[in-house]
Design a protein around this motif. Sequence first.
Motif, PDB file in Angstrom:
ATOM      1  N   MET A 151     -57.046  64.186   6.443  1.00 56.42           N
ATOM      2  CA  MET A 151     -55.876  63.187   6.865  1.00 56.42           C
ATOM      3  C   MET A 151     -55.352  64.158   7.888  1.00 56.42           C
ATOM      4  O   MET A 151     -55.205  65.343   7.878  1.00 56.42           O
ATOM      5  CB  MET A 151     -54.724  62.851   5.948  1.00 56.42           C
ATOM      6  N   ARG A 152     -55.072  63.570   9.068  1.00 56.43           N
ATOM      7  CA  ARG A 152     -54.570  64.300  10.282  1.00 56.43           C
ATOM      8  C   ARG A 152     -53.341  63.262  10.826  1.00 56.43           C
ATOM      9  O   ARG A 152     -53.505  62.212  10.789  1.00 56.43           O
ATOM     10  CB  ARG A 152     -55.351  64.769  11.181  1.00 56.43           C
ATOM     11  N   LEU A 153     -52.192  63.845  11.120  1.00 57.04           N
ATOM     12  CA  LEU A 153     -51.386  63.050  11.810  1.00 57.04           C
ATOM     13  C   LEU A 153     -51.143  63.473  13.127  1.00 57.04           C
ATOM     14  O   LEU A 153     -51.177  64.694  13.775  1.00 57.04           O
ATOM     15  CB  LEU A 153     -49.910  63.478  11.184  1.00 57.04           C
ATOM     16  N   MET A 154     -51.024  62.228  14.433  1.00 60.60           N
ATOM     17  CA  MET A 154     -50.934  62.463  15.728  1.00 60.60           C
ATOM     18  C   MET A 154     -49.989  61.631  16.265  1.00 60.60           C
ATOM     19  O   MET A 154     -49.435  60.599  15.539  1.00 60.60           O
ATOM     20  CB  MET A 154     -52.284  62.147  16.174  1.00 60.60           C
ATOM     21  N   ARG A 155     -49.660  61.853  17.626  1.00 59.69           N
ATOM     22  CA  ARG A 155     -48.830  61.116  18.229  1.00 59.69           C
ATOM     23  C   ARG A 155     -49.298  60.660  19.644  1.00 59.69           C
ATOM     24  O   ARG A 155     -49.700  61.609  20.198  1.00 59.69           O
ATOM     25  CB  ARG A 155     -47.264  61.626  18.088  1.00 59.69           C
ATOM     26  N   ILE A 156     -49.439  59.658  20.003  1.00 62.69           N
ATOM     27  CA  ILE A 156     -50.394  59.215  21.017  1.00 62.69           C
ATOM     28  C   ILE A 156     -49.479  58.229  22.149  1.00 62.69           C
ATOM     29  O   ILE A 156     -48.671  57.393  21.525  1.00 62.69           O
ATOM     30  CB  ILE A 156     -51.632  58.508  20.738  1.00 62.69           C
ATOM     31  N   THR A 186     -47.529  57.943  26.320  1.00 62.47           N
ATOM     32  CA  THR A 186     -46.972  58.597  27.585  1.00 62.47           C
ATOM     33  C   THR A 186     -45.776  59.118  27.012  1.00 62.47           C
ATOM     34  O   THR A 186     -45.150  58.990  25.685  1.00 62.47           O
ATOM     35  CB  THR A 186     -46.638  57.734  28.617  1.00 62.47           C
ATOM     36  N   THR A 187     -45.260  60.080  27.653  1.00 61.71           N
ATOM     37  CA  THR A 187     -43.974  61.018  27.321  1.00 61.71           C
ATOM     38  C   THR A 187     -42.981  60.273  26.962  1.00 61.71           C
ATOM     39  O   THR A 187     -42.387  59.391  27.908  1.00 61.71           O
ATOM     40  CB  THR A 187     -43.807  61.984  28.262  1.00 61.71           C
ATOM     41  N   GLY A 188     -42.474  60.246  25.812  1.00 61.60           N
ATOM     42  CA  GLY A 188     -41.308  59.472  25.401  1.00 61.60           C
ATOM     43  C   GLY A 188     -41.575  58.435  24.572  1.00 61.60           C
ATOM     44  O   GLY A 188     -40.724  57.438  24.323  1.00 61.60           O
ATOM     45  N   ASN A 189     -42.792  57.823  24.755  1.00 63.59           N
ATOM     46  CA  ASN A 189     -43.212  56.545  24.237  1.00 63.59           C
ATOM     47  C   ASN A 189     -44.235  56.794  23.410  1.00 63.59           C
ATOM     48  O   ASN A 189     -44.996  55.682  23.080  1.00 63.59           O
ATOM     49  CB  ASN A 189     -43.581  55.666  25.302  1.00 63.59           C
ATOM     50  N   GLU A 190     -44.389  57.981  22.699  1.00 61.74           N
ATOM     51  CA  GLU A 190     -45.530  58.128  21.612  1.00 61.74           C
ATOM     52  C   GLU A 190     -45.698  57.378  20.470  1.00 61.74           C
ATOM     53  O   GLU A 190     -44.239  56.997  19.885  1.00 61.74           O
ATOM     54  CB  GLU A 190     -45.491  59.661  21.394  1.00 61.74           C
ATOM     55  N   ILE A 191     -46.627  57.091  19.812  1.00 64.87           N
ATOM     56  CA  ILE A 191     -46.545  56.109  18.577  1.00 64.87           C
ATOM     57  C   ILE A 191     -47.232  56.920  17.562  1.00 64.87           C
ATOM     58  O   ILE A 191     -48.177  57.934  17.774  1.00 64.87           O
ATOM     59  CB  ILE A 191     -47.332  54.873  18.545  1.00 64.87           C
ATOM     60  N   PRO A 192     -46.847  57.083  16.336  1.00 69.09           N
ATOM     61  CA  PRO A 192     -47.445  57.834  15.109  1.00 69.09           C
ATOM     62  C   PRO A 192     -48.770  57.293  14.947  1.00 69.09           C
ATOM     63  O   PRO A 192     -48.901  55.941  14.677  1.00 69.09           O
ATOM     64  CB  PRO A 192     -46.283  57.465  14.139  1.00 69.09           C
ATOM     65  N   VAL A 193     -49.502  57.973  14.661  1.00 68.28           N
ATOM     66  CA  VAL A 193     -50.989  57.708  14.027  1.00 68.28           C
ATOM     67  C   VAL A 193     -51.456  58.549  12.985  1.00 68.28           C
ATOM     68  O   VAL A 193     -50.932  59.711  12.850  1.00 68.28           O
ATOM     69  CB  VAL A 193     -52.103  58.068  15.390  1.00 68.28           C
ATOM     70  N   ILE A 194     -52.335  57.930  12.058  1.00 65.96           N
ATOM     71  CA  ILE A 194     -52.821  58.850  11.052  1.00 65.96           C
ATOM     72  C   ILE A 194     -54.441  58.584  10.933  1.00 65.96           C
ATOM     73  O   ILE A 194     -54.932  57.677  11.288  1.00 65.96           O
ATOM     74  CB  ILE A 194     -52.396  58.320   9.624  1.00 65.96           C
ATOM     75  N   ILE A 195     -55.008  59.864  11.016  1.00 64.94           N
ATOM     76  CA  ILE A 195     -56.451  59.914  11.054  1.00 64.94           C
ATOM     77  C   ILE A 195     -57.166  60.061   9.748  1.00 64.94           C
ATOM     78  O   ILE A 195     -56.599  60.908   9.134  1.00 64.94           O
ATOM     79  CB  ILE A 195     -57.011  60.979  12.264  1.00 64.94           C
ATOM     80  N   ASP A 196     -57.984  59.167   9.280  1.00 65.94           N
ATOM     81  CA  ASP A 196     -58.243  59.067   7.871  1.00 65.94           C
ATOM     82  C   ASP A 196     -59.598  60.268   7.918  1.00 65.94           C
ATOM     83  O   ASP A 196     -60.073  60.513   9.109  1.00 65.94           O
ATOM     84  CB  ASP A 196     -58.703  57.792   7.072  1.00 65.94           C
ATOM     85  N   ASP A 197     -59.935  60.356   6.645  1.00 64.04           N
ATOM     86  CA  ASP A 197     -61.080  61.271   6.266  1.00 64.04           C
ATOM     87  C   ASP A 197     -62.533  61.026   7.276  1.00 64.04           C
ATOM     88  O   ASP A 197     -63.343  61.616   7.253  1.00 64.04           O
ATOM     89  CB  ASP A 197     -61.360  61.360   4.957  1.00 64.04           C
ATOM     90  N   GLU A 198     -62.653  59.812   7.436  1.00 62.95           N
ATOM     91  CA  GLU A 198     -63.896  59.320   8.394  1.00 62.95           C
ATOM     92  C   GLU A 198     -63.487  59.275   9.961  1.00 62.95           C
ATOM     93  O   GLU A 198     -64.582  58.889  10.701  1.00 62.95           O
ATOM     94  CB  GLU A 198     -64.198  57.866   7.977  1.00 62.95           C
ATOM     95  N   ASP A 242     -51.625  53.277   1.832  1.00 64.26           N
ATOM     96  CA  ASP A 242     -52.617  52.197   1.905  1.00 64.26           C
ATOM     97  C   ASP A 242     -53.015  51.867   3.458  1.00 64.26           C
ATOM     98  O   ASP A 242     -52.333  51.233   4.162  1.00 64.26           O
ATOM     99  CB  ASP A 242     -52.116  51.135   1.374  1.00 64.26           C
ATOM    100  N   LEU A 243     -53.992  52.757   3.780  1.00 65.78           N
ATOM    101  CA  LEU A 243     -54.428  52.591   5.136  1.00 65.78           C
ATOM    102  C   LEU A 243     -55.117  51.571   5.611  1.00 65.78           C
ATOM    103  O   LEU A 243     -55.166  50.943   6.649  1.00 65.78           O
ATOM    104  CB  LEU A 243     -55.487  53.835   5.475  1.00 65.78           C
ATOM    105  N   THR A 244     -55.474  50.635   4.377  1.00 62.45           N
ATOM    106  CA  THR A 244     -56.066  49.167   4.786  1.00 62.45           C
ATOM    107  C   THR A 244     -55.048  48.198   5.207  1.00 62.45           C
ATOM    108  O   THR A 244     -55.555  47.295   6.150  1.00 62.45           O
ATOM    109  CB  THR A 244     -56.740  48.860   3.347  1.00 62.45           C
ATOM    110  N   GLY A 245     -53.627  48.647   5.068  1.00 58.94           N
ATOM    111  CA  GLY A 245     -52.808  47.764   5.750  1.00 58.94           C
ATOM    112  C   GLY A 245     -52.313  48.117   6.972  1.00 58.94           C
ATOM    113  O   GLY A 245     -51.252  47.503   7.477  1.00 58.94           O
ATOM    114  N   LEU A 246     -52.703  49.036   7.454  1.00 57.76           N
ATOM    115  CA  LEU A 246     -52.369  49.659   8.860  1.00 57.76           C
ATOM    116  C   LEU A 246     -53.391  49.388   9.939  1.00 57.76           C
ATOM    117  O   LEU A 246     -54.427  49.493   9.760  1.00 57.76           O
ATOM    118  CB  LEU A 246     -52.027  51.254   8.658  1.00 57.76           C
ATOM    119  N   PRO A 247     -52.875  48.897  11.193  1.00 53.61           N
ATOM    120  CA  PRO A 247     -53.791  48.286  12.097  1.00 53.61           C
ATOM    121  C   PRO A 247     -54.458  49.464  12.842  1.00 53.61           C
ATOM    122  O   PRO A 247     -53.900  50.620  12.747  1.00 53.61           O
ATOM    123  CB  PRO A 247     -53.028  47.655  13.317  1.00 53.61           C
ATOM    124  N   PRO A 248     -55.681  49.394  13.101  1.00 56.89           N
ATOM    125  CA  PRO A 248     -56.403  50.261  13.693  1.00 56.89           C
ATOM    126  C   PRO A 248     -55.928  50.499  15.169  1.00 56.89           C
ATOM    127  O   PRO A 248     -55.546  49.721  15.823  1.00 56.89           O
ATOM    128  CB  PRO A 248     -57.953  49.804  13.872  1.00 56.89           C
TER     129      PRO A 248
END
Length: 285
Positions: free
Chosen positions: A1-6, A8-20, A49-55
């Motif tokens: 698992m990795r956590l990222m924020r994607i 423009t500056t000030g408008n980042e959204i939180p993202v999780i990258i799964d093991d795949e 539960d990543l299955t409930g999170l939008p790609p």
Amino acid sequence: MRLMRIGTTGNEIPVIIDDEGKAHDLRPVTADIDGAFLETWAHRLDDLDLTGLPPVSVEGKRIGAPIARPCAVIGVGLNYAAHAAESGLPAPERPIIFFKHPNTVVGPNDDVVIPPGAQRVDWEVELGVVIGQRASYLESDTAAAACIAGYVLSNDVSEREYQLEHSGPQWSLGKSCPTFNPLGPWLVPAASTDAGSIELASWVNDEPRQKSSTQDMVFGAAELVRRLSQYMVLEPGDLITTGTPAGVALSGRYPYLKNGDVMRMSGGRVLGEQRQRLVDVSVLV
């Protein structure tokens, strides 16, 4: 698992990258990767539960710092024996501490701005430690390790004249200019990471500068958290930059950075890579 924020500056959204390697939008769980989220989820990401999170696609999008603006950014100086030696100083008996302004934290590939008239801007690849649980008067390194949410790649950019001639013994003036702490690209959870064996390297204009490992740290991540907790309360979301290996411009072996130079930092497969272009502030005015 990795956590990222994607985004423009000030408008980042939180993202999780799964093991795949697939990215999922974390907004159904949290508005941002901040202290409140890390305190709740950092040690139980496998329960999500990543299955409930939008790609979500991260391709072609700006990468922000993997944590929202921290309340505190705490730096550690001379924490690699070889770097202390190239600075003409012995390895410290206690951690040398300074502070960076929280607004130094920017995305891993954002431009780094050279302050007006600055002549001695330097690079510093580092392991960053992100706090996940409140840390105060900890009694052991084991207790300190439990307070670490995860690890990030950090570039502790420094202006050496400001640091050594303007700041006195506390260094912070040379560390706190805007954009002086590129961070990321991602945060890796502490539970899945051996912070004691991460490879670190840096390049300037594709020429090698630093190459070392966190095995050479004088004070390891957990020990730093324990020691710091004796003097200050560390809160979830706070960032500790843990020192840099040998190979910086301050050593006299390399020229300082100038407008147009490109820094590249690597934390290997664990922490990823970042890249910054140096931009003179006059170009932005």
